[in-house]
Design a protein around this motif. Structure first.
Motif, PDB file in Angstrom:
ATOM      1  N   THR A   1     -25.021 -55.733   3.967  1.00 14.69           N
ATOM      2  CA  THR A   1     -25.199 -54.860   2.810  1.00 14.69           C
ATOM      3  C   THR A   1     -23.914 -54.077   2.550  1.00 14.69           C
ATOM      4  O   THR A   1     -23.100 -53.875   3.449  1.00 14.69           O
ATOM      5  CB  THR A   1     -26.370 -53.884   3.023  1.00 14.69           C
ATOM      6  OG1 THR A   1     -26.554 -53.067   1.864  1.00 14.69           O
ATOM      7  CG2 THR A   1     -26.125 -52.966   4.226  1.00 14.69           C
ATOM      8  N   HIS A   2     -23.735 -53.662   1.298  1.00 19.00           N
ATOM      9  CA  HIS A   2     -22.647 -52.732   0.983  1.00 19.00           C
ATOM     10  C   HIS A   2     -23.223 -51.350   0.708  1.00 19.00           C
ATOM     11  O   HIS A   2     -22.487 -50.418   0.381  1.00 19.00           O
ATOM     12  CB  HIS A   2     -21.863 -53.220  -0.248  1.00 19.00           C
ATOM     13  CG  HIS A   2     -22.674 -53.213  -1.503  1.00 19.00           C
ATOM     14  ND1 HIS A   2     -23.445 -54.278  -1.898  1.00 19.00           N
ATOM     15  CD2 HIS A   2     -22.860 -52.257  -2.442  1.00 19.00           C
ATOM     16  CE1 HIS A   2     -24.068 -53.985  -3.030  1.00 19.00           C
ATOM     17  NE2 HIS A   2     -23.727 -52.759  -3.377  1.00 19.00           N
ATOM     18  N   ASP A   3     -24.560 -51.220   0.838  1.00 14.38           N
ATOM     19  CA  ASP A   3     -25.263 -49.970   0.550  1.00 14.38           C
ATOM     20  C   ASP A   3     -25.360 -49.146   1.831  1.00 14.38           C
ATOM     21  O   ASP A   3     -26.102 -49.486   2.752  1.00 14.38           O
ATOM     22  CB  ASP A   3     -26.661 -50.292   0.002  1.00 14.38           C
ATOM     23  CG  ASP A   3     -27.414 -49.054  -0.474  1.00 14.38           C
ATOM     24  OD1 ASP A   3     -27.413 -48.045   0.247  1.00 14.38           O
ATOM     25  OD2 ASP A   3     -28.005 -49.105  -1.574  1.00 14.38           O
ATOM     26  N   GLN A   4     -24.610 -48.051   1.880  1.00  8.79           N
ATOM     27  CA  GLN A   4     -24.545 -47.232   3.085  1.00  8.79           C
ATOM     28  C   GLN A   4     -25.913 -46.662   3.460  1.00  8.79           C
ATOM     29  O   GLN A   4     -26.312 -46.678   4.628  1.00  8.79           O
ATOM     30  CB  GLN A   4     -23.553 -46.075   2.888  1.00  8.79           C
ATOM     31  CG  GLN A   4     -22.161 -46.517   2.533  1.00  8.79           C
ATOM     32  CD  GLN A   4     -21.928 -46.640   1.035  1.00  8.79           C
ATOM     33  OE1 GLN A   4     -22.847 -46.936   0.273  1.00  8.79           O
ATOM     34  NE2 GLN A   4     -20.689 -46.414   0.609  1.00  8.79           N
ATOM     35  N   GLU A   5     -26.634 -46.154   2.466  1.00  3.79           N
ATOM     36  CA  GLU A   5     -27.947 -45.559   2.729  1.00  3.79           C
ATOM     37  C   GLU A   5     -28.903 -46.593   3.316  1.00  3.79           C
ATOM     38  O   GLU A   5     -29.666 -46.309   4.246  1.00  3.79           O
ATOM     39  CB  GLU A   5     -28.520 -44.975   1.438  1.00  3.79           C
ATOM     40  CG  GLU A   5     -29.864 -44.296   1.611  1.00  3.79           C
ATOM     41  CD  GLU A   5     -30.415 -43.759   0.304  1.00  3.79           C
ATOM     42  OE1 GLU A   5     -31.657 -43.639   0.197  1.00  3.79           O
ATOM     43  OE2 GLU A   5     -29.609 -43.473  -0.620  1.00  3.79           O
ATOM     44  N   GLU A   6     -28.843 -47.799   2.776  1.00 11.63           N
ATOM     45  CA  GLU A   6     -29.706 -48.884   3.241  1.00 11.63           C
ATOM     46  C   GLU A   6     -29.420 -49.207   4.705  1.00 11.63           C
ATOM     47  O   GLU A   6     -30.343 -49.348   5.518  1.00 11.63           O
ATOM     48  CB  GLU A   6     -29.439 -50.114   2.377  1.00 11.63           C
ATOM     49  CG  GLU A   6     -30.571 -51.101   2.267  1.00 11.63           C
ATOM     50  CD  GLU A   6     -30.342 -52.017   1.074  1.00 11.63           C
ATOM     51  OE1 GLU A   6     -31.065 -51.858   0.082  1.00 11.63           O
ATOM     52  OE2 GLU A   6     -29.447 -52.877   1.140  1.00 11.63           O
ATOM     53  N   ALA A   7     -28.148 -49.334   5.051  1.00 15.89           N
ATOM     54  CA  ALA A   7     -27.762 -49.664   6.428  1.00 15.89           C
ATOM     55  C   ALA A   7     -28.169 -48.562   7.397  1.00 15.89           C
ATOM     56  O   ALA A   7     -28.730 -48.832   8.471  1.00 15.89           O
ATOM     57  CB  ALA A   7     -26.255 -49.906   6.504  1.00 15.89           C
TER      58      ALA A   7
ATOM     59  N   ALA B   1     -31.094 -49.933  10.132  1.00 11.90           N
ATOM     60  CA  ALA B   1     -30.545 -50.611  11.308  1.00 11.90           C
ATOM     61  C   ALA B   1     -30.701 -49.824  12.606  1.00 11.90           C
ATOM     62  O   ALA B   1     -30.752 -48.591  12.613  1.00 11.90           O
ATOM     63  CB  ALA B   1     -29.073 -50.920  11.075  1.00 11.90           C
ATOM     64  N   ASP B   2     -30.760 -50.583  13.713  1.00 14.24           N
ATOM     65  CA  ASP B   2     -30.627 -49.971  15.040  1.00 14.24           C
ATOM     66  C   ASP B   2     -29.176 -49.607  15.294  1.00 14.24           C
ATOM     67  O   ASP B   2     -28.874 -48.552  15.858  1.00 14.24           O
ATOM     68  CB  ASP B   2     -31.091 -50.948  16.123  1.00 14.24           C
ATOM     69  CG  ASP B   2     -32.574 -51.272  16.015  1.00 14.24           C
ATOM     70  OD1 ASP B   2     -33.375 -50.337  15.859  1.00 14.24           O
ATOM     71  OD2 ASP B   2     -32.923 -52.464  16.058  1.00 14.24           O
ATOM     72  N   ARG B   3     -28.270 -50.524  14.882  1.00 16.16           N
ATOM     73  CA  ARG B   3     -26.836 -50.245  14.960  1.00 16.16           C
ATOM     74  C   ARG B   3     -26.165 -50.793  13.710  1.00 16.16           C
ATOM     75  O   ARG B   3     -26.656 -51.721  13.065  1.00 16.16           O
ATOM     76  CB  ARG B   3     -26.206 -50.861  16.212  1.00 16.16           C
ATOM     77  CG  ARG B   3     -26.586 -50.150  17.508  1.00 16.16           C
ATOM     78  CD  ARG B   3     -25.738 -50.604  18.669  1.00 16.16           C
ATOM     79  NE  ARG B   3     -25.856 -52.039  18.858  1.00 16.16           N
ATOM     80  CZ  ARG B   3     -24.938 -52.777  19.490  1.00 16.16           C
ATOM     81  NH1 ARG B   3     -23.830 -52.218  19.952  1.00 16.16           N
ATOM     82  NH2 ARG B   3     -25.112 -54.073  19.641  1.00 16.16           N
TER      83      ARG B   3
ATOM     84  N   ASN C   1     -26.669 -42.743  13.526  1.00 17.98           N
ATOM     85  CA  ASN C   1     -26.281 -41.356  13.742  1.00 17.98           C
ATOM     86  C   ASN C   1     -24.861 -41.253  14.284  1.00 17.98           C
ATOM     87  O   ASN C   1     -24.094 -40.363  13.882  1.00 17.98           O
ATOM     88  CB  ASN C   1     -27.256 -40.686  14.711  1.00 17.98           C
ATOM     89  CG  ASN C   1     -27.043 -39.178  14.781  1.00 17.98           C
ATOM     90  OD1 ASN C   1     -27.204 -38.468  13.799  1.00 17.98           O
ATOM     91  ND2 ASN C   1     -26.677 -38.686  15.956  1.00 17.98           N
ATOM     92  N   GLU C   2     -24.485 -42.173  15.174  1.00 14.27           N
ATOM     93  CA  GLU C   2     -23.134 -42.139  15.752  1.00 14.27           C
ATOM     94  C   GLU C   2     -22.066 -42.347  14.688  1.00 14.27           C
ATOM     95  O   GLU C   2     -21.073 -41.601  14.642  1.00 14.27           O
ATOM     96  CB  GLU C   2     -23.002 -43.214  16.828  1.00 14.27           C
ATOM     97  CG  GLU C   2     -23.731 -42.900  18.129  1.00 14.27           C
ATOM     98  CD  GLU C   2     -23.790 -44.081  19.069  1.00 14.27           C
ATOM     99  OE1 GLU C   2     -24.171 -43.883  20.238  1.00 14.27           O
ATOM    100  OE2 GLU C   2     -23.470 -45.220  18.644  1.00 14.27           O
ATOM    101  N   VAL C   3     -22.240 -43.347  13.838  1.00 11.18           N
ATOM    102  CA  VAL C   3     -21.182 -43.631  12.862  1.00 11.18           C
ATOM    103  C   VAL C   3     -21.128 -42.557  11.774  1.00 11.18           C
ATOM    104  O   VAL C   3     -20.057 -42.288  11.226  1.00 11.18           O
ATOM    105  CB  VAL C   3     -21.353 -45.034  12.240  1.00 11.18           C
ATOM    106  CG1 VAL C   3     -21.221 -46.110  13.307  1.00 11.18           C
ATOM    107  CG2 VAL C   3     -22.664 -45.179  11.484  1.00 11.18           C
TER     108      VAL C   3
ATOM    109  N   LEU D   1     -19.136 -43.679   4.189  1.00 16.27           N
ATOM    110  CA  LEU D   1     -20.533 -43.405   4.530  1.00 16.27           C
ATOM    111  C   LEU D   1     -21.155 -42.274   3.737  1.00 16.27           C
ATOM    112  O   LEU D   1     -22.294 -41.886   4.000  1.00 16.27           O
ATOM    113  CB  LEU D   1     -20.662 -43.113   6.034  1.00 16.27           C
ATOM    114  CG  LEU D   1     -20.433 -44.303   6.959  1.00 16.27           C
ATOM    115  CD1 LEU D   1     -20.642 -43.896   8.397  1.00 16.27           C
ATOM    116  CD2 LEU D   1     -21.350 -45.463   6.609  1.00 16.27           C
ATOM    117  N   GLY D   2     -20.474 -41.728   2.790  1.00 16.02           N
ATOM    118  CA  GLY D   2     -21.057 -40.660   1.985  1.00 16.02           C
ATOM    119  C   GLY D   2     -20.001 -39.907   1.220  1.00 16.02           C
ATOM    120  O   GLY D   2     -18.806 -40.173   1.352  1.00 16.02           O
TER     121      GLY D   2
END
Length: 346
Positions: free
Chosen positions: A194-200, A204-206, A222-224, A237-238
């Motif tokens: 995906t290119h959608d940050q919110e979606e990822a 995702a787990d990672r 949360n880490e990234v 990422l935002g």
């Protein structure tokens, strides 16, 4: 680790699509490949699917040399952005397709295929639509059929290439949680492009973040988000505000504001990033960055504040429903980032 990718590279002529990419995915993990167009995420997915052959590198899945396996033996289910359903087949026939085209020695019986299709229709919540054709379905329903078809072959790994890209924002949000629940019930390792940050970050787990064919960062959502490895990751990422600064003797100076430097901040010239909603406001004679307020707009419970800091246009977000003290068009205030991230300049 179920999936191990080591040093994978792929070029198209002089264009390097992947550059020495190495990463791992755990058994039954939901891994998102996130990045802008041209980052290499879809090329990597196509390598896993057997649609591309890398120029260098190794891929192992479940301990096997994945690249040496014929595609039909990889047991990979793939879902594309535009469904790729057969228009002349019913929903049930589309789902059963991967089973019906197997060699006679590997093909389940008709009753076994019918039973599996029925269970998959229930799984994707389309149990009453098996006799319909794709043209009689909504976009979200078609994508569910595509997912059911990919799962029909009982894959060891599910590959999803921008599966919601052709859907509107509301449908994407509705399918997002459903897809996560489907992954958990199916019990497969899933790789999601995906290119959608919110979606990822939501699914995702990672998350593996790629740029220009290279892996930039791999970690939990949360880490990234909380600890971006580079300015690119922070910005990607935002929403991000960016200011030049200097770190000396444990102090961070941005324009006319001096504060304690974050732990581990590099010395010398730096770039300071902060989120537009992670700020506090103070009167013009207080501490912080001097900001001239140009415009204010209410957006539900939040307030968008357009201002200029050191001559640079910056959009900040205040948490309403009332305006922060002293924030009004034509006035000056002080702005303090609450969680700045500091990177070496250049």
């Amino acid at each position: 680790m179920a999936l191990e990718i080591k040093g994978v590279s792929k070029a198209y002529g002089r264009f390097p699509a992947l550059k020495d990419v190495s990463l791992q995915a755990r058994d039954k993990e939901f891994l998102a490949l996130l990045g802008p167009s041209g980052s290499g995420k879809t090329t990597l997915l196509r390598v896993l699917a057997g649609l591309e052959t890398p120029d260098a590198g190794e891929v192992r899945f479940g301990g096997e040399d994945f690249l040496s396996l014929p595609v039909r033996h990889r047991k990979v289910g793939m879902v594309f952005q535009h469904y790729a359903l057969f228009r002349h087949m019913t929903v049930a026939q589309n789902i059963a397709f991967g089973l019906t085209v197997r060699k006679r020695s590997e093909k389940p019986s008709k009753s076994e295929i019918a039973d599996r299709v029925h269970k998959l229709l229930q799984l994707v919540q389309l149990e009453d639509l098996g006799k319909r054709y794709p043209s009689q379905l909504s976009g979200g329903q078609r994508q569910r059929v595509a997912l059911a078809r990919a799962l029909a072959i009982e894959p060891r790994m599910l590959l999803l290439d921008e599966p919601f890209g052709a859907l509107d924002a509301q449908v994407r949000r509705e399918l997002r949680r459903w897809l996560r629940e489907l992954h958990d019930r199916a019990g497969v390792t899933t790789v999601f492009v995906t290119h959608d940050q919110e979606e990822a970050l939501d699914l995702a787990d990672r998350v593996a973040i790629l740029k220009d064919g290279q892996l930039i960062q791999l970690g939990s959502p949360n880490e990234v988000y909380e600890h971006p490895a580079t300015p690119f990751v922070f910005d990607f990422l935002g929403q991000a505000c960016r200011m030049p600064g200097v770190v000396e003797g444990g102090r961070l100076r941005i324009a006319d504001w001096d504060s304690e430097a974050p732990a581990g901040a590099p010395q010398g010239a730096v770039e300071v990033f902060f989120r537009p909603d992670e700020v506090t406001f103070a009167p013009a004679d207080g501490a912080g960055l001097s900001a001239d307020v140009k415009a204010v707009a209410q957006r539900g419970p939040d307030v968008r504040i357009d201002c200029r800091i050191e001559g640079q246009p910056v959009e900040l977000i205040g948490h309403g429903p009332t305006l922060p003290p002293g924030v009004s068009p034509g006035l000056s205030v002080r702005v303090r980032p609450t969680r700045p991230q500091v990177y070496a300049a250049g």
